[in-house]
Design a protein around this motif. Sequence first.
Motif, PDB file in Angstrom:
ATOM      1  N   ARG A 156       0.820  -1.217   0.000  1.00 36.65           N
ATOM      2  CA  ARG A 156       0.000   0.000   0.000  1.00 36.65           C
ATOM      3  C   ARG A 156       0.855   1.270   0.000  1.00 36.65           C
ATOM      4  NH1 ARG A 156      -4.769   1.432   4.341  1.00 36.65           N
ATOM      5  NH2 ARG A 156      -5.324   3.423   3.398  1.00 36.65           N
ATOM      6  N   ALA A 157       1.878   1.308   0.811  1.00 36.47           N
ATOM      7  CA  ALA A 157       2.738   2.493   0.892  1.00 36.47           C
ATOM      8  C   ALA A 157       3.460   2.758  -0.424  1.00 36.47           C
ATOM      9  CB  ALA A 157       3.744   2.346   2.032  1.00 36.47           C
TER      10      ALA A 157
ATOM     11  N   PHE B 279      -6.512   9.717 -11.437  1.00 26.85           N
ATOM     12  CA  PHE B 279      -7.713   8.895 -11.446  1.00 26.85           C
ATOM     13  C   PHE B 279      -7.485   7.628 -10.652  1.00 26.85           C
ATOM     14  CE2 PHE B 279      -7.604  11.308 -15.398  1.00 26.85           C
ATOM     15  CZ  PHE B 279      -8.811  11.987 -15.299  1.00 26.85           C
ATOM     16  N   GLY B 280      -8.527   7.131 -10.059  1.00 24.77           N
ATOM     17  CA  GLY B 280      -8.486   5.844  -9.388  1.00 24.77           C
ATOM     18  C   GLY B 280      -8.057   5.893  -7.939  1.00 24.77           C
ATOM     19  N   ILE B 281      -8.136   4.730  -7.332  1.00 20.36           N
ATOM     20  CA  ILE B 281      -7.726   4.540  -5.945  1.00 20.36           C
ATOM     21  C   ILE B 281      -6.308   3.992  -5.972  1.00 20.36           C
ATOM     22  CG2 ILE B 281      -8.233   3.358  -3.770  1.00 20.36           C
ATOM     23  CD1 ILE B 281     -10.427   5.330  -4.783  1.00 20.36           C
ATOM     24  N   TRP B 282      -5.413   4.673  -5.308  1.00 21.23           N
ATOM     25  CA  TRP B 282      -4.004   4.272  -5.227  1.00 21.23           C
ATOM     26  C   TRP B 282      -3.599   4.328  -3.764  1.00 21.23           C
ATOM     27  CZ3 TRP B 282      -0.761   3.097  -9.402  1.00 21.23           C
ATOM     28  CH2 TRP B 282      -1.310   3.301 -10.659  1.00 21.23           C
ATOM     29  N   GLY B 283      -3.034   3.254  -3.257  1.00 24.47           N
ATOM     30  CA  GLY B 283      -2.592   3.238  -1.864  1.00 24.47           C
ATOM     31  C   GLY B 283      -3.726   3.487  -0.886  1.00 24.47           C
ATOM     32  N   GLY B 284      -4.938   3.172  -1.303  1.00 20.26           N
ATOM     33  CA  GLY B 284      -6.096   3.338  -0.429  1.00 20.26           C
ATOM     34  C   GLY B 284      -6.702   4.722  -0.432  1.00 20.26           C
TER      35      GLY B 284
END
Length: 85
Positions: A53-54, A67-72
């Motif tokens: 995630r980090a 755009f989008g979900i990255w790393g939560g």
Amino acid sequence: MEDMFQVLVGTDDEAMSWQARSLCAQTDPEAFFPEKGGSTREAKQICEHCEVRAECLDYALANDERFGIWGGLSEMERRRLRRSA
């Protein structure tokens, strides 16, 4: 959407080796790119349990992913994080 994953998975750069261990690469990419106003809950739940995630968030911040979900985090959350840094 899938193109983003193809680009990341297809690179030989050692700095991107975290991508192969990501949970999002093992799930439906649609969840990480919801329609405007759509729920981000599913993607964020997957991110909560992801070991990279980090690294994912660092990548998104360094490359100004919009755009989008990255790393939560969603783009709006990443924008707030940048401002507070």
